[in-house]
Write a protein that holds these residues in place. Structure first.
Motif, mmCIF file in Angstrom:
data_model
loop_
_atom_site.group_PDB
_atom_site.id
_atom_site.type_symbol
_atom_site.label_atom_id
_atom_site.label_comp_id
_atom_site.label_asym_id
_atom_site.label_seq_id
_atom_site.Cartn_x
_atom_site.Cartn_y
_atom_site.Cartn_z
ATOM 1 N N LEU A 1 1.160 -0.856 -0.203
ATOM 2 C CA LEU A 1 0.285 0.366 -0.170
ATOM 3 C C LEU A 1 0.808 0.955 0.583
ATOM 4 N N LEU A 2 0.334 2.308 -0.737
ATOM 5 C CA LEU A 2 1.615 3.952 -1.902
ATOM 6 C C LEU A 2 1.029 4.564 -0.856
ATOM 7 N N VAL A 3 0.913 5.300 0.693
ATOM 8 C CA VAL A 3 0.643 5.622 0.989
ATOM 9 C C VAL A 3 1.106 7.059 0.716
ATOM 10 N N LEU B 1 -8.156 10.556 2.956
ATOM 11 C CA LEU B 1 -5.892 9.849 2.422
ATOM 12 C C LEU B 1 -6.188 9.426 1.357
ATOM 13 N N ALA B 2 -5.703 9.835 0.165
ATOM 14 C CA ALA B 2 -5.330 8.791 -0.919
ATOM 15 C C ALA B 2 -3.788 8.248 -0.883
ATOM 16 N N ALA B 3 -4.066 6.424 -1.641
ATOM 17 C CA ALA B 3 -3.492 5.695 -1.676
ATOM 18 C C ALA B 3 -3.671 4.771 -2.262
ATOM 19 N N VAL B 4 -2.919 4.234 -2.639
ATOM 20 C CA VAL B 4 -2.477 3.200 -4.060
ATOM 21 C C VAL B 4 -1.871 1.512 -3.871
ATOM 22 N N TRP C 1 -9.142 6.434 -2.126
ATOM 23 C CA TRP C 1 -9.660 6.637 -0.872
ATOM 24 C C TRP C 1 -9.499 5.964 0.996
ATOM 25 N N LEU C 2 -7.946 5.830 1.747
ATOM 26 C CA LEU C 2 -8.219 4.823 2.345
ATOM 27 C C LEU C 2 -8.828 5.749 4.650
ATOM 28 N N THR C 3 -9.883 5.184 4.717
ATOM 29 C CA THR C 3 -10.397 5.081 5.754
ATOM 30 C C THR C 3 -9.810 3.770 6.970
ATOM 31 N N ARG D 1 -10.093 -0.141 4.352
ATOM 32 C CA ARG D 1 -11.234 0.350 3.428
ATOM 33 C C ARG D 1 -10.672 1.433 2.684
ATOM 34 N N LEU D 2 -10.362 0.655 1.492
ATOM 35 C CA LEU D 2 -9.613 1.403 0.473
ATOM 36 C C LEU D 2 -10.907 1.790 -1.067
ATOM 37 N N GLU D 3 -11.402 3.273 -1.559
ATOM 38 C CA GLU D 3 -12.762 3.090 -1.633
ATOM 39 C C GLU D 3 -11.659 3.390 -3.378
ATOM 40 N N VAL D 4 -12.630 2.753 -4.247
ATOM 41 C CA VAL D 4 -12.404 2.898 -5.762
ATOM 42 C C VAL D 4 -12.198 3.584 -5.863
ATOM 43 N N GLY D 5 -10.794 4.823 -6.721
ATOM 44 C CA GLY D 5 -11.213 5.853 -7.696
ATOM 45 C C GLY D 5 -11.117 5.433 -8.845
ATOM 46 N N GLU D 6 -10.418 4.468 -8.920
ATOM 47 C CA GLU D 6 -9.474 4.497 -10.570
ATOM 48 C C GLU D 6 -8.918 2.978 -10.568
#
Length: 242
Positions: free
Chosen positions: A20-22, A68-71, A95-97, A111-116
């Motif tokens: 996970l890249l934050v 919080l953006a994450a990949v 976005w990570l929560t 939880r990673l809400e998928v944006g792309e």
């Protein structure tokens, strides 16, 4: 062929390595950013399990009121020894929560809400929309693929080698990887055949020697289980022996 969304979701739900890249966590060690487990939720969100004191959990907890953006980066490595062993990568960004109460004491679910999302693999590079990712099906062979490829390589290498007969006369001359991937490769003479990838649609073999190329062998119809796979492989091997 599997769609880009199916390939991406299959990688997410596979046992491939992931990190996970934050932003701001550049100093964290890779193993600290590797989830203990990951699963896709009913709405396409990705749940990641971490130790409660991990850098990723601390970052998500401190950013509760902000996005919080994450990949999530996934690397797919062939389970058999072969040149150019990395078969592909997938990236799921969003976005990570933190989600308290979903994990055992000492652990925290993120939880990673998928944006792309996007994938770059043996089929090519493609982007994936969140809605397509959420609806995509996981390949039914994903949990067995590594074991099946290793078994093919160790116990049936001669039959895998024999598949070069199915390439026909179209590939008697030099071939590049793109042509071979379309089934127009050479006969594999002087080449070592290694089973590289397996999905419900077919088997991909890498021929290794003076030149290295891939050939794709499609099943008569998509398989839905290991038992159907056995029948499909038997059909493929019989066709090569005639």
């Amino acid at each position: 062929m599997p769609s880009a969304a199916e390939r991406t979701r299959t990688l997410v739900q596979s046992t491939c390595s992931a990190v996970l890249l934050v932003p701001g966590l550049d100093g964290a060690r890779p193993e600290q950013l590797t989830p203990h487990a990951r699963v896709v939720g009913p709405d396409g969100e990705v749940f990641l399990l971490y130790p409660a004191d991990s850098p990723a959990v601390r970052a998500a907890t401190h950013a509760q009121d902000d996005e919080l953006a994450a990949v999530l980066e996934i690397t797919d490595v062939a389970p058999v020894s072969v040149p150019h062993r990395i078969r592909g990568r997938a990236w799921v960004s969003g976005w990570l929560t933190a989600v308290p109460g979903l994990a055992e004491p000492g652990l925290m679910m993120l939880r990673l809400e998928v944006g792309e999302a996007c994938v770059d693999d043996l089929w090519g590079a493609e982007s994936v929309e969140p809605e397509d990712f959420a609806r995509a099906f996981v390949d039914p062979l994903v949990s067995h693929e590594a074991e099946l490829l290793q078994h093919l390589h160790s116990a049936h290498s001669d039959r895998v080698q024999g598949l070069c007969e199915l390439l026909g006369e179209r590939g008697d001359g030099p071939v590049d990887g793109a042509e071979a991937a379309d089934g127009k490769g050479g006969k594999g003479q002087g080449q070592r055949a290694v089973p590289l990838a397996l999905d419900r649609f077919g088997l991909r073999v890498r021929f290794v020697g003076e030149r290295c190329f891939d050939a794709r062998f499609d099943f008569p119809e998509p398989v839905r289980s290991v038992s159907e796979l056995r029948r499909a492989m038997r059909t493929l091997f019989e066709a090569a022996s005639h």
